[in-house]
Design an enzyme around this catalytic site. Structure first.
Site, PDB file in Angstrom:
ATOM      1  N   HIS A  55       0.858  -1.199   0.000  1.00  0.00           N
ATOM      2  CA  HIS A  55       0.000   0.000   0.000  1.00  0.00           C
ATOM      3  C   HIS A  55       0.889   1.242   0.000  1.00  0.00           C
ATOM      4  O   HIS A  55       1.339   1.696   1.048  1.00  0.00           O
ATOM      5  CB  HIS A  55      -0.898  -0.017   1.247  1.00  0.00           C
ATOM      6  CG  HIS A  55      -1.880   1.112   1.317  1.00  0.00           C
ATOM      7  ND1 HIS A  55      -3.244   0.918   1.370  1.00  0.00           N
ATOM      8  CD2 HIS A  55      -1.708   2.450   1.356  1.00  0.00           C
ATOM      9  CE1 HIS A  55      -3.862   2.083   1.440  1.00  0.00           C
ATOM     10  NE2 HIS A  55      -2.944   3.039   1.441  1.00  0.00           N
ATOM     11  N   HIS A  57       1.846   5.181  -2.175  1.00  0.00           N
ATOM     12  CA  HIS A  57       1.367   6.262  -3.047  1.00  0.00           C
ATOM     13  C   HIS A  57       2.550   6.793  -3.882  1.00  0.00           C
ATOM     14  O   HIS A  57       3.134   7.832  -3.529  1.00  0.00           O
ATOM     15  CB  HIS A  57       0.766   7.386  -2.195  1.00  0.00           C
ATOM     16  CG  HIS A  57      -0.417   6.963  -1.384  1.00  0.00           C
ATOM     17  ND1 HIS A  57      -1.689   6.929  -1.906  1.00  0.00           N
ATOM     18  CD2 HIS A  57      -0.533   6.530  -0.102  1.00  0.00           C
ATOM     19  CE1 HIS A  57      -2.541   6.507  -0.971  1.00  0.00           C
ATOM     20  NE2 HIS A  57      -1.855   6.249   0.126  1.00  0.00           N
ATOM     21  N   GLY A  62      -2.593  12.829  -0.460  1.00  0.00           N
ATOM     22  CA  GLY A  62      -3.029  13.957   0.363  1.00  0.00           C
ATOM     23  C   GLY A  62      -3.503  15.131  -0.458  1.00  0.00           C
ATOM     24  O   GLY A  62      -4.035  14.974  -1.556  1.00  0.00           O
ATOM     25  N   GLU A  64      -5.405  17.479   1.231  1.00  0.00           N
ATOM     26  CA  GLU A  64      -6.664  17.891   1.877  1.00  0.00           C
ATOM     27  C   GLU A  64      -6.558  19.260   2.561  1.00  0.00           C
ATOM     28  O   GLU A  64      -7.551  19.771   3.061  1.00  0.00           O
ATOM     29  CB  GLU A  64      -7.124  16.851   2.906  1.00  0.00           C
ATOM     30  CG  GLU A  64      -7.517  15.525   2.303  1.00  0.00           C
ATOM     31  CD  GLU A  64      -6.416  14.499   2.385  1.00  0.00           C
ATOM     32  OE1 GLU A  64      -5.247  14.843   2.085  1.00  0.00           O
ATOM     33  OE2 GLU A  64      -6.690  13.346   2.742  1.00  0.00           O
ATOM     34  N   THR A  93      -7.015   9.701  -1.700  1.00  0.00           N
ATOM     35  CA  THR A  93      -8.093  10.681  -1.556  1.00  0.00           C
ATOM     36  C   THR A  93      -8.453  11.325  -2.887  1.00  0.00           C
ATOM     37  O   THR A  93      -9.620  11.534  -3.189  1.00  0.00           O
ATOM     38  CB  THR A  93      -7.637  11.835  -0.621  1.00  0.00           C
ATOM     39  OG1 THR A  93      -6.765  11.326   0.370  1.00  0.00           O
ATOM     40  CG2 THR A  93      -8.831  12.526   0.003  1.00  0.00           C
ATOM     41  N   ARG A 157     -14.062  11.638   4.232  1.00  0.00           N
ATOM     42  CA  ARG A 157     -13.551  11.861   2.873  1.00  0.00           C
ATOM     43  C   ARG A 157     -13.963  10.738   1.909  1.00  0.00           C
ATOM     44  O   ARG A 157     -13.585  10.746   0.745  1.00  0.00           O
ATOM     45  CB  ARG A 157     -12.022  11.976   2.891  1.00  0.00           C
ATOM     46  CG  ARG A 157     -11.507  13.162   3.676  1.00  0.00           C
ATOM     47  CD  ARG A 157     -10.032  13.006   3.959  1.00  0.00           C
ATOM     48  NE  ARG A 157      -9.788  11.816   4.785  1.00  0.00           N
ATOM     49  CZ  ARG A 157      -8.593  11.332   5.078  1.00  0.00           C
ATOM     50  NH1 ARG A 157      -7.513  11.908   4.598  1.00  0.00           N
ATOM     51  NH2 ARG A 157      -8.464  10.267   5.833  1.00  0.00           N
ATOM     52  N   HIS A 218      -5.110   0.346   7.692  1.00  0.00           N
ATOM     53  CA  HIS A 218      -5.065   1.351   8.784  1.00  0.00           C
ATOM     54  C   HIS A 218      -5.757   0.792  10.035  1.00  0.00           C
ATOM     55  O   HIS A 218      -6.295   1.552  10.842  1.00  0.00           O
ATOM     56  CB  HIS A 218      -5.736   2.680   8.382  1.00  0.00           C
ATOM     57  CG  HIS A 218      -5.364   3.210   7.032  1.00  0.00           C
ATOM     58  ND1 HIS A 218      -4.070   3.198   6.563  1.00  0.00           N
ATOM     59  CD2 HIS A 218      -6.114   3.785   6.049  1.00  0.00           C
ATOM     60  CE1 HIS A 218      -4.052   3.728   5.337  1.00  0.00           C
ATOM     61  NE2 HIS A 218      -5.274   4.082   5.006  1.00  0.00           N
ATOM     62  N   ARG A 221      -5.124   2.279  13.498  1.00  0.00           N
ATOM     63  CA  ARG A 221      -5.212   3.740  13.675  1.00  0.00           C
ATOM     64  C   ARG A 221      -5.811   4.163  15.026  1.00  0.00           C
ATOM     65  O   ARG A 221      -5.592   5.277  15.478  1.00  0.00           O
ATOM     66  CB  ARG A 221      -5.970   4.404  12.531  1.00  0.00           C
ATOM     67  CG  ARG A 221      -7.454   4.235  12.549  1.00  0.00           C
ATOM     68  CD  ARG A 221      -8.126   5.314  11.711  1.00  0.00           C
ATOM     69  NE  ARG A 221      -7.838   5.235  10.294  1.00  0.00           N
ATOM     70  CZ  ARG A 221      -7.307   6.232   9.578  1.00  0.00           C
ATOM     71  NH1 ARG A 221      -7.002   7.364  10.147  1.00  0.00           N
ATOM     72  NH2 ARG A 221      -7.114   6.078   8.280  1.00  0.00           N
ATOM     73  N   ASP A 279       2.115   2.762   3.564  1.00  0.00           N
ATOM     74  CA  ASP A 279       1.327   3.963   3.211  1.00  0.00           C
ATOM     75  C   ASP A 279       2.274   5.095   2.800  1.00  0.00           C
ATOM     76  O   ASP A 279       1.942   6.286   2.936  1.00  0.00           O
ATOM     77  CB  ASP A 279       0.417   4.399   4.372  1.00  0.00           C
ATOM     78  CG  ASP A 279      -0.781   5.216   3.909  1.00  0.00           C
ATOM     79  OD1 ASP A 279      -1.022   5.297   2.690  1.00  0.00           O
ATOM     80  OD2 ASP A 279      -1.464   5.790   4.770  1.00  0.00           O
TER      81      ASP A 279
HETATM   82 ZN    ZN Z   1      -5.604   5.246   3.314  1.00  0.00          ZN
END
Ligand code: ZN
Length: 377
Positions: A55, A57, A62, A64, A93, A157, A218, A221, A279
């Site tokens: 996982h 990116h 982000g 946001e 996102t 979100r 997650h 979290r 992440d």
């Molecule tokens: Zn995520």
């Protein structure tokens, strides 16, 4: 050819011969060392597979907090220095200003640089964004695409998908996966909303889609999400812990991934149902009490091995911790790799006594030997 000498592999001393990007032989044979381009002494070090980060990116995430808060792309170097030799990239996102085509081009760059690279199609949103006409066609037509994600639930979100929408999307990915020979797994971003895993549980209870079709992430979290994750895992579901974190996140109740792994195992969750992912590339924002953004950090791929070390320091056996970031991830997505066998890609790490990465080989190329970095930085 490269010869790794006197390495410890699952408790036994052995040699490993590497050539053409693959593992040619494992065992202590009499080999003509003049034929070797390199001989690496692995005495006192454990040989483990290169890490599979399920996982990440690659083109950042982000945003946001406005356009100035978009995180930058990650380089192949960022992953290799963390011992990560396979990545599964995704959007997040923002599936509108960041696109699947950009993501695909970016991970193809990693492939050229020796990292095995896959993609999940889609973003947080349902109905999903795709590269071709649909998620199913993305999986079927684009080699790198092996599933869908990260679809967001339990988050302000998310697009607030219904049970039916989630089931429809998961089954499309599943059918395309069956046709392609992968799992068509749905990676599910679980936010910190009030419903935890309720929506996913309802999909599994009211349809014939198997629970292993989903990989909720997650799960460390908060204590509340962690408890919901344990209940999910007790029904046979897989759970994923995120290794990137900040001190502020931990103060707010996040469980460091290595400790979450130890606690899940102590709670009786089978090891093969647990994965960890970085992440990396995600934004890690810190806000003040009034909600003003103080700083924005970017998640790093090196956090994944840090979490392995933390798990071991909390009593998890190293081979078990490594399994959550290698073969368990391969199994969750239905891809090969994550173990050390003759004929497999030579994605290998040597780990020293202090649980530091000592040597990295990616597709048979020496990236780091005895902590000496060999690529231009
Ligand atoms: Zn995520």
């Amino acid at each position: 050819m490269i010869l790794l000498k006197n390495v410890t592999l699952t408790g036994k001393l052995t040699d490993v011969l590497i050539g053409g990007g693959k593992i040619l032989a494992i065992g202590s044979y009499a080999m003509d060392e003049r034929l070797m381009s390199q001989i690496i002494d692995g005495s006192g070090k454990q040989l483990v597979p290169g890490l599979i980060d399920g996982h990440v990116h690659p083109i950042g995430g982000g945003g946001e907090g406005g356009f100035a808060t978009r995180t930058p792309p990650l380089s192949a170097h960022d992953f290799l220095e963390g011992g990560v030799t396979t990545v599964i990239g995704l959007l997040g996102t923002d599936g509108w200003t960041r696109t699947g085509i950009d993501l695909l081009a970016h991970v193809r760059g990693y492939t050229i640089q020796g990292i095995r690279s896959f993609l999940l199609s889609g973003s947080y949103a349902v109905p999903p964004v795709s590269i071709t006409k649909s998620i199913a066609e993305d999986i079927l037509l684009i080699n790198e695409v092996i599933g869908v994600g990260e679809i967001a639930i339990n988050d302000h979100r998310s697009t607030q998908p219904t049970v039916h929408e989630l089931a429809r999307l998961a089954s499309q990915a599943r059918i395309a996966g069956l046709l392609k020979g992968v799992r068509g797994t749905m990676n599910v971003h679980v936010g910190d909303g009030k419903d935890a895993l309720d929506l996913l549980e309802e999909v599994v209870e009211t349809t014939d889609i198997p629970i292993t079709q989903f990989l909720p992430t997650h799960i460390n979290r908060s204590e509340r999400i962690f408890d919901a994750g344990l209940r999910w895992a007790k029904k046979g579901g897989r759970i994923d812990f995120t290794t990137c974190t900040t001190e502020a996140f931990i103060e707010e109740g996040e469980i460091p991934a290595g400790q979450a792994l130890q606690r899940a195992l102590a709670a009786g969750i089978p090891l093969r149902q647990i994965t960890m992912s970085s992440d990396a590339g995600a934004s890690l924002p810190t806000f003040d009490e009034s909600g003003k953004l103080l700083r924005l950090e970017t998640g790093k791929p090196t956090s994944i091995f840090d979490a392995v070390r933390d798990a071991v320091q909390h009593g998890v056996r190293i081979e078990d911790a490594i399994q959550t970031v290698t073969s368990n991830v391969a199994e969750a997505y239905g891809i090969s790799g994550g173990d050390i066998r003759q004929g497999e890609r030579a994605d290998l790490l040597l780990i020293d006594d202090a649980l530091q990465i000592d040597t990295i080989l990616a597709e048979g190329h020496a990236i780091m030997i005895q902590k000496k970095w060999l690529l231009p930085k």
